[in-house]
Structure formats: C-alpha cells, structure tokens
Design an enzyme around this catalytic site. Sequence first.
Site, PDB file in Angstrom:
ATOM      1  N   ASP A 164       2.986  -7.085   3.396  1.00  0.00           N
ATOM      2  CA  ASP A 164       3.113  -8.310   4.192  1.00  0.00           C
ATOM      3  C   ASP A 164       1.762  -8.715   4.774  1.00  0.00           C
ATOM      4  OD1 ASP A 164       5.088 -10.189   5.529  1.00  0.00           O
ATOM      5  OD2 ASP A 164       4.114  -9.335   7.294  1.00  0.00           O
ATOM      6  N   GLU A 212      -2.527   9.390  -5.074  1.00  0.00           N
ATOM      7  CA  GLU A 212      -2.177  10.801  -4.838  1.00  0.00           C
ATOM      8  C   GLU A 212      -0.790  11.118  -5.391  1.00  0.00           C
ATOM      9  OE1 GLU A 212      -2.330  11.415  -0.644  1.00  0.00           O
ATOM     10  OE2 GLU A 212      -4.398  10.692  -0.437  1.00  0.00           O
TER      11      GLU A 212
END
Length: 532
Positions: A194, A250
């Site tokens: 957002d 990751e």
Amino acid sequence: MTKSWYHKTSIYQIYPRSFYDSNHDGIGDLKGILSKLDYLTELGFETLWISPFFSSPQADLGYDISSYTDIAPEYGSMDDALLLIEEIHKRGMKIVFDMVMNHTSTEHEWFKESRSSRTNPKADWYLWRDKPNNWKSMTGGSGWHYAKERGQYFWSSFLPFQPDLNYRNPEVKKVMLDAVRFWLSKGVDGFRLDIFNVIYKDAEFRDNPFTFQLAPTETNPSGFFQEAKYTLNQPESFAFAKELRAVCDEFGEKLLLGEISGDRETAQKFLGTKTNDGLTLAFDFDMLTFKFTAEYFRELIQKIEAHVPDPFMPVYVFGNHDRRRSIDRLGNDLQKAKLLHMLQLTVRCVPCLYYGEEIGMTNLKQSFATALDPIPRKFKHIPPLLFDMIGLTINRDEVRTPMQWDETANAGFSSAQKAWLPVHKNYKTINVETESEDENSLLNTIRAVMKIRVEEKSLREGTLEMLTDLPNGVLGYIRKFEDEKIIILLNFDKKEKQFEFENTHCIFKLFPKDKAAKKSVYLSSFGGMILK
C-alpha cells in the site's frame, strides 16, 4: 529462459469484507473466502490478493492497522488464516497479503506509546515536529495533527488517524521487516504494498513547492496546489524496495506488487534500473482512466513495452477498491467489457482483476452523509456532482459493495438481515449463478480466455509484437514463445470488420451472434479472435 512465477501469474483481488459472509453477521470473512475457493479455481486466476484483515479499529476499513500479526475478529482467527493459506496452496494457487507499511492506526500500541511523551522508548517511531511545515496530505489539507500528550504534531500522509512510521529509525525498519518475515514464514507468497512510494519523507522537512495543479492524477500525484517533491518518491524509498526484496529472497521467489503513484520512469526506479532487483511488479494506474478505442490501447501498449521491457513485466489493471469499476467507463456495456478483459488477459502482462469485474458488477451510488468510508466525510460540503464531473470516486463504498453470487436475499453474500453495505439492486440479473448458465456471459468469456492463457505459454511468457495495416478500430498483436505463436485481433468499433488475413486457426472468437466470415477474418461489433 523461463520466467519467475510472479511474472507469468494472474491476480484476482478480494476485498474480504465484501466477498462472502460465512457466520451470518453481514461482514465477509476468511472462512467465506475459503468456501469459495472452488469458484476461484474454476475462474482460472492463479494468485489471490486479499485486502487487509489484520487487527484494526476499521476507521479506514482495514488500512489502519493496530497489529500486523493478529487477525481482526470480524474476519476470523489465525487458524482461519493459516487454513486459507494451506487450502489455496493445495489448489496450486498463490496467496498475497496486503501489507500497509507506511502507517499504522493511532490505536496501535506503538503509536500510543510514542504519543505519551517525548522521552519514551518509541518516541522516535513516528514523525513528530514542534511546528508543522507546509506539507499536505494525499487527501487534501495539512497532514500534521496535534497531540496534546507530548505537545507536538505528528505526520499522516493519508488520513489523520493513520500516522506515518519513521523508517529512518533502525528499530522501526527492523520491526516492520520482521512482520514481513512473520507472514512469509507462514507460507504467504508475497505482498501487495500500500502507497509504497510514500514510506520515506524528506529528512530535513523542507517545504513542498507551489504548483497550479488542483487535483492529483494517476501519473502526477501532486495536487491541492502543492508539488509533492519532499513527501513522495524519495531516493531512500527506491533503496528500501531492494532491501525489502532481499528479505523476501530469504524465503524463495516472492511477489512484491507496489502501489506507486507517478510516471512510468518513477515506477521503474522501484523495480530496478537494469535488472529486476527491487519490487517484482508495480501497478500502472494510468490505464484506470482508459479510453475504449483501438488507438488508445495501441499507444498504451507501445508505451508500456518501451518502459517495461523484458525482464520486467507490466501489470494491467482496470479497477480496484479505490477507483470506480471498469465497466462504468464502458457505459455498463457487457460486450465492451468482454473485449476489454480479453485484451487484459492476452497482452504481455500480469493481469489483475478486481472481484466482481468478472460478472460486470457496477458502481452503487451512495450518499456522502451515510458513507462508512472516511474520505467523503472530509468533503461533505462539496457537491458530489463536482467529483463526478472530473471522474473522481470519493466515496469508495460505491465500489466495495457485496459480491453478487445469486438471486437470493443479499445476492447470496450473507444470510444476515442486513449486509455491511447495501447490495446493488441489479443483483438479480448480474450474479455468478445466472452468468454461469449463460454460455455467452462475461463470466464464461473470462473463464474461456483464462483457460487459453493457462494452456498457451506464449500468452504467459511470450514477447509481444504489434500488428499493422489493420482496419480502423481494430487492434492486433502477436505473442511468441520459442516456436509457439498466438495472434489476437480486437475490434473496438461498433461496426463489423471483414478483411483478409493470413491463414490461421481460430481457437477463440468473441461474437455476440454467429456469422460466417465471407473473407479470412470477420470481427463483429466489439468482437475479438484468438488465432493460432
């Protein structure tokens, strides 16, 4: 070389409050989404983006978060969220959460502590000033708000109860990246971000310059007679996009879809300059104000191909929870909607569809005075007609009405006496059940084109080449992947078109009525073809 999944996927946006109510309280919830997964699987979209359902006082209906790792009780529980992730993955789909990283709610414990004094451990977690500068919020008026507890002003880019976090504080950055890791460890496949380009503001709090521009546009976020030079698209935000990407890496390949306001050059900086090492995708909101002509889309495609070349991938989106529904720009013409989404699902892009677009749900005009959306209350003294004249949707309730499933009460959305927002009166004709039984409906058209998109690598991974020498009003392009080739022809004219074309096999045709071609190609009014 095959593309990453997030560059060849398709996205369906779910506004959970309005999708399906499973516990009869008039509000959509996570179990409601779970109960409709078979419908979504059949529809063919591969990734579900779910608007916020985290803990929130709901002052901005979920975009004001009071905890990033808890679920708002009206939507369900953590067990419901984890089950939803699991069941979506079982169906071979991906799930993307809506992450609001720029601001929290004033009800978040972090802000309560920060507001309490100038010396508390979180005193510097938000943006505080003794005196406001001239910065204006994205919704107009000063974005500075006084907190008597510490005798200072805090900054809110959007609404007064949504204070911006201070990402120049390493503790803030760490806790927010840990929130991202929390959901990635639960199996989430990525995030829609957002107002991501708002995260950093000028470190020196310099005044924004004057501009004559009154209202922000999709390509120029400045407005209210102020250039947003020091409040949007700061260099640190571009760097943070790469930092966030590294965190996601990751956990493997994860989608990061940025809500970016500004021109395409600015969006490119969030994606990466030469390699896509920033956000994986960014919305191109310029097309939300599309014109339904072949020439408009020809120019749009050419511009996007020039600005977002391989290895980057554009996103084509025509509606969302903040903007009026795409069919409104088409005069509620279902045949035009079929052609629009046929383009969206066959051009080189990640298509993003807002819930209800697949059945042609329309805007529901609602009063500013009774709005649940906080924005129209800010403009209650301005006649709504003025906003309509310039194409602005101020009352977002109008585009967030309950999903229309069938002809029963509340359109099958809820068995409660009253839904959280009124259902559109046209639900008896515009609903999933009715359109599922109509072979030529918008819903079944989208299903059919989605099936071809999934089957044909050229539509998901191929290059795009524009066709020339076509009749006026006809748009055409070729999608190629290795030795595979797909040709798309779209007639944006109300007049039928007949013309010579290479000898190819039609695998899909969009005709409102059946008619044999006298020449190689016949395109009906607002008709289209997919050739192989």
